[in-house]
Design an enzyme around this catalytic site. Structure first.
Site, PDB file in Angstrom:
ATOM      1  N   GLN B 380       0.818  -1.217   0.000  1.00  0.00           N
ATOM      2  CA  GLN B 380       0.000   0.000   0.000  1.00  0.00           C
ATOM      3  C   GLN B 380       0.848   1.263   0.000  1.00  0.00           C
ATOM      4  O   GLN B 380       0.319   2.351  -0.209  1.00  0.00           O
ATOM      5  CB  GLN B 380      -0.896   0.011   1.241  1.00  0.00           C
ATOM      6  CG  GLN B 380      -2.095  -0.907   1.120  1.00  0.00           C
ATOM      7  CD  GLN B 380      -2.782  -1.115   2.442  1.00  0.00           C
ATOM      8  OE1 GLN B 380      -2.290  -0.679   3.477  1.00  0.00           O
ATOM      9  NE2 GLN B 380      -3.912  -1.790   2.419  1.00  0.00           N
ATOM     10  N   TRP B 382       4.582   1.519  -1.019  1.00  0.00           N
ATOM     11  CA  TRP B 382       5.843   1.728  -1.747  1.00  0.00           C
ATOM     12  C   TRP B 382       5.604   2.430  -3.079  1.00  0.00           C
ATOM     13  O   TRP B 382       6.470   3.150  -3.553  1.00  0.00           O
ATOM     14  CB  TRP B 382       6.604   0.416  -1.918  1.00  0.00           C
ATOM     15  CG  TRP B 382       6.257  -0.385  -3.128  1.00  0.00           C
ATOM     16  CD1 TRP B 382       5.224  -1.239  -3.253  1.00  0.00           C
ATOM     17  CD2 TRP B 382       6.958  -0.395  -4.372  1.00  0.00           C
ATOM     18  NE1 TRP B 382       5.231  -1.783  -4.502  1.00  0.00           N
ATOM     19  CE2 TRP B 382       6.286  -1.291  -5.216  1.00  0.00           C
ATOM     20  CE3 TRP B 382       8.085   0.260  -4.853  1.00  0.00           C
ATOM     21  CZ2 TRP B 382       6.697  -1.543  -6.511  1.00  0.00           C
ATOM     22  CZ3 TRP B 382       8.497   0.001  -6.155  1.00  0.00           C
ATOM     23  CH2 TRP B 382       7.800  -0.895  -6.962  1.00  0.00           C
ATOM     24  N   ILE B 384       2.791   4.770  -4.425  1.00  0.00           N
ATOM     25  CA  ILE B 384       1.543   5.472  -4.137  1.00  0.00           C
ATOM     26  C   ILE B 384       0.743   5.767  -5.411  1.00  0.00           C
ATOM     27  O   ILE B 384      -0.480   5.584  -5.393  1.00  0.00           O
ATOM     28  CB  ILE B 384       1.816   6.749  -3.316  1.00  0.00           C
ATOM     29  CG1 ILE B 384       2.282   6.369  -1.916  1.00  0.00           C
ATOM     30  CG2 ILE B 384       0.580   7.641  -3.233  1.00  0.00           C
ATOM     31  CD1 ILE B 384       1.260   5.689  -1.066  1.00  0.00           C
ATOM     32  N   PRO B 385       1.349   6.171  -6.547  1.00  0.00           N
ATOM     33  CA  PRO B 385       0.513   6.405  -7.729  1.00  0.00           C
ATOM     34  C   PRO B 385      -0.320   5.191  -8.106  1.00  0.00           C
ATOM     35  O   PRO B 385      -1.527   5.308  -8.322  1.00  0.00           O
ATOM     36  CB  PRO B 385       1.535   6.758  -8.816  1.00  0.00           C
ATOM     37  CG  PRO B 385       2.668   7.344  -8.081  1.00  0.00           C
ATOM     38  CD  PRO B 385       2.738   6.596  -6.780  1.00  0.00           C
ATOM     39  N   VAL B 386       0.317   4.008  -8.134  1.00  0.00           N
ATOM     40  CA  VAL B 386      -0.426   2.799  -8.493  1.00  0.00           C
ATOM     41  C   VAL B 386      -1.423   2.442  -7.398  1.00  0.00           C
ATOM     42  O   VAL B 386      -2.579   2.089  -7.678  1.00  0.00           O
ATOM     43  CB  VAL B 386       0.541   1.623  -8.768  1.00  0.00           C
ATOM     44  CG1 VAL B 386      -0.204   0.303  -8.770  1.00  0.00           C
ATOM     45  CG2 VAL B 386       1.239   1.828 -10.105  1.00  0.00           C
ATOM     46  N   HIS B 420       2.367  -7.334 -13.895  1.00  0.00           N
ATOM     47  CA  HIS B 420       3.767  -7.724 -13.706  1.00  0.00           C
ATOM     48  C   HIS B 420       4.188  -8.738 -14.770  1.00  0.00           C
ATOM     49  O   HIS B 420       5.243  -8.612 -15.384  1.00  0.00           O
ATOM     50  CB  HIS B 420       3.981  -8.307 -12.300  1.00  0.00           C
ATOM     51  CG  HIS B 420       4.270  -7.279 -11.268  1.00  0.00           C
ATOM     52  ND1 HIS B 420       3.283  -6.595 -10.590  1.00  0.00           N
ATOM     53  CD2 HIS B 420       5.432  -6.776 -10.787  1.00  0.00           C
ATOM     54  CE1 HIS B 420       3.818  -5.741  -9.756  1.00  0.00           C
ATOM     55  NE2 HIS B 420       5.134  -5.828  -9.848  1.00  0.00           N
TER      56      HIS B 420
END
Lengths: 491, 491
Positions: B380, B382, B384-386, B420
């Site tokens: 949650q 590392w 923040i944009p994603v 990923h």
């Protein structure tokens, strides 16, 4: 019932909706049952309905705007400074890299740990135990010191005669075992170092014993002259942890003497503080630690130190500087770990074990040297028994004789350097002054760190000097020993 | 004069003597001149003389007793807990062991850093730039999205038609570059990964753009129905950091669209918070950091990662488990360092650089993930944009549609795992699901850590999963890639 309650507490509806929205951020119309209820009773206050609507509106606008002006945490402007996780990172990285090194070492060398080999370090010839004999002989010096003090207390010896006898006794304590170690070939380096360690400790203890008894005599003559109240023994019937306190000539017994010889301190005192009882669980835990850490020391040395040292001989001979430095750094880690384990095992486990067994109360064998920000602080705090002795029997007497602080401090370092060299050179039968220089180099280092580095930088400098300095000296001695013994054999 | 003063301040004599004794602990008789002075005037109060004597007596008894009952600092009974120095120790040990590894690496492999080689990663054929062309083509999709929104705002498209056009547009964004990367042989793996990264970011941005504009239309229909006060644009003349705020259809401009495309966020907003001005020094520092860290990334990869990976191929082929584990640990350190440098370079330096250039106010690109005690907290915080995008456009909509928290959370991880895998498999032209599994494994891991580990143990577990998990996936892909390409060639 719930609607009834809601009428009395208009806030409760919006409150519950807030919680719901907090969880899910629901934008759907009010759930059917609540709507129906509201319609049926139709007594919900207009404020409730309004706040409901407002909530929904706020939620939508929250969704529409999701950015606010703020700095990144790592920008200096953010003022953020919680890096607690970094400590865990360091620990994890250290454990993983050392696990890797351990595995690599095992794959390369196989298992080298061999506890039987340790015995050969102490015994060349199984029928000759010179080190053990020397330790037993040391009792003679203890008894001589006690005898001298008894004669002095009865004024059978004059102060001068007593002083001379003590001097001869203590000079013998230092020279006799050194001579035996140097001349008897069956003494191994490890055995020799052990014997010299025992004799050095004895020397420091008996020096303190002589000093304290002299101070007691000085005090009692002063008392006798002035008939002042007793100071060396405030009230003769006072109890000290359940033990009667002892006054000056009463302490000159064999029992008291040997208690001091075995007690984990170098400073004599007539009435040592005593702990009320032996805590068995504490004693057993310390014993277990000792046994475990001694195994660990032996294992680490055999598996890690010796292969690295052996592989450093070639670069040292060739004077290949970059490879020498690489070997030095490679040696630094196991050497430092050994030193840390040794510190814990000796200064915490074994000293606390002895103290618990003897019900010796003062367990301050070290202070928080790991936080030391200056080299001086480190030397004052890592070995409290020696530091206490130096302060009480060497540094303060020097100051009282009018020497300056700098001179006295340097003299302490000089004395310490002498004993370091004595404990290394004599057992190795080779005088190279690396240990002496290692200690004397601490003086300019202390000046440099104290002058230019503060706080965490000072602390890091102390750690670096510990981690790098020791393996440097170790490599030097090992190299010289190797050249002296194995090269000569090869020639 | 001094004697006169002393008469009025009887304490001053004992005070000065205390200081003297504190320094030197002098036991000698009172210095001659003081004694003489005292004799001459003989008006010293009797209290002064008594306290003098008492001081001397206290000093002697201090000297006689130098132990007191106390515990060792490392005993749990002492209550001591200041291990600040240990952090410095960890840092020093890490720096020294890595300096050693660096030196060993240099001695073994020589200098391998070659910046020219990097170019060949992106370019197979210097006359064909497929990756660059694809990035330029991406503008088409941006313009399609803008055109669709314009038609929707003018009600030229019904909501359904607009939704379909958006769906087709975004499906093409994901499939078109993947098809090109898979089918055009001159796309290198690095070039392909870069292009797919750009298209994935664009996909997330346009999804957010579509959602927000739809919410705005929903709001304005609600407003039109109820004539309520404006929420999407509270007061039309309000200023926001010197910029006028924009209301719904007014935001559908090319300028606004491309500001969002370049802004370091994935969540669209009509009125982004803006910083007052571009700080040149901040901008230049971030630029310098970017340039420096990119060099460092390239250097570390060439000098450290590649030799370790190459040396791991043999144990991997032979399935030699202990050697494989040793290589994995050996790879873990450079891989983790690379990831940390990449994190700082991408999430701090380059995002802050872009934000400063665009006067974008919200610089929260990461939170304090280094302190995370649960795996969930790490994911949650590392990125923040994603995370913000997932929360706003995926997790919360799912909750609003009535899915449970667990299902929605798993869906987020599933989506993340998909992207990923997409970003790794397509450029490598090989579908192995290691990245997908790596992400999906986070779910049981998060459950385990959250259930059984707390505080520093949880934090350490998160670090270990980061340090070990990544190189495991890297090794798997490299091994498979190696087997697929070089073994086939050898056969």
């Amino acid at each position: 019932m719930s609607a009834h309650l809601r009428r009395h507490h208009p806030a409760s509806v919006s409150g519950s909706r807030t919680a719901e929205q907090g969880r899910g951020g629901s934008l759907e119309p009010i759930p059917a049952n609540i709507g129906r209820e509201a319609g049926r009773h139709d007594r919900r206050s207009p404020e409730t309905a309004k706040s409901d609507k407002k909530k929904r509106g706020d939620d939508t606008s929250d969704r529409l705007s999701c950015h606010k002006i703020q700095e990144s945490l790592l920008s200096s402007a953010s003022g953020y400074n919680n890096y607690r996780g970094i400590l865990n990172w360091c620990v994890v990285m250290l454990v993983l890299s050392n696990a890797r090194l351990f595995l690599e070492n095992l794959l390369r060398y196989g298992v080298l740990v061999d506890p039987i080999q340790v015995i050969s370090l102490f015994l060349n010839d199984p029928y000759s135990w010179p080190a053990a004999c020397l330790v037993i002989v040391s009792n003679v010096f203890v008894l001589v010191a006690l005898y001298t003090e008894r004669q002095l207390s009865k004024s059978s010896f004059s102060e001068l005669v007593g002083y001379l006898v003590h001097c001869i006794n203590m000079a013998t304590i230092l020279t006799f075992p050194a001579a035996v170690v140097l001349l008897v070939p069956s003494v191994t380096p490890a055995g020799g170092a052990f014997v010299l360690g025992v004799y050095t400790i004895l020397f420091l203890k008996l020096y303190s014993y002589k000093d304290v008894n002299m101070w007691c005599r000085e005090l009692s003559t002063a008392k006798a002259k002035k008939l002042a109240r007793s100071l060396s023994c405030p009230t003769s019937q006072q109890f000290n942890g359940g033990n009667r306190t002892v006054c000056y000539p009463g302490n000159l017994t064999i029992r008291d003497m040997f208690y001091f010889v075995f007690a984990p301190t170098l400073c004599y005192e007539l009435n040592f503080p005593r702990s009320p009882k032996i805590r068995m669980s504490f004693l057993l835990r310390r014993l277990f630690e000792m046994l475990f850490f001694i195994q660990l020391l032996v294992g680490l040395t055999q598996q890690w130190m010796i292969p690295v040292i052996q592989s450093s001989m070639k670069p040292l001979e060739d004077m290949d500087l970059s490879r020498m430095f690489e070997r030095l750094l490679r040696l630094a880690v196991p050497n430092h770990l050994l030193w840390l384990v040794f510190f814990y095992c000796f200064f915490h486990s074994s000293m606390n074990f002895t103290a618990e067994l003897l019900r010796f109360g003062d367990r301050q064998f070290y202070k928080d040297w790991w936080n030391s920000e200056t080299v001086t602080y480190f030397w004052q705090n890592w070995n409290i028994p020696v530091h206490k002795w130096c302060l009480r029997h060497f540094y303060k007497p020097l100051l009282r004789r009018g020497f300056s602080k700098i001179v006295s401090q340097s003299a302490v370092f000089f004395l310490s350097a002498f004993f370091h060299e004595y404990l290394v050179s004599v057992p190795l039968r080779m005088f190279r002054l690396w240990a002496f220089m290692g200690m004397m180099v601490q003086l300019p280092l202390a000046w440099f760190v104290g002058r230019f580095l503060r706080g965490n930088y000072g602390n890091a400098a102390v750690w670096i000097s510990l981690i790098i300095g020791q393996p440097f000296a170790v490599l030097m001695y090992v190299h010289d020993y190797y050249v002296l013994h194995y090269r000569q054999e090869a020639d």
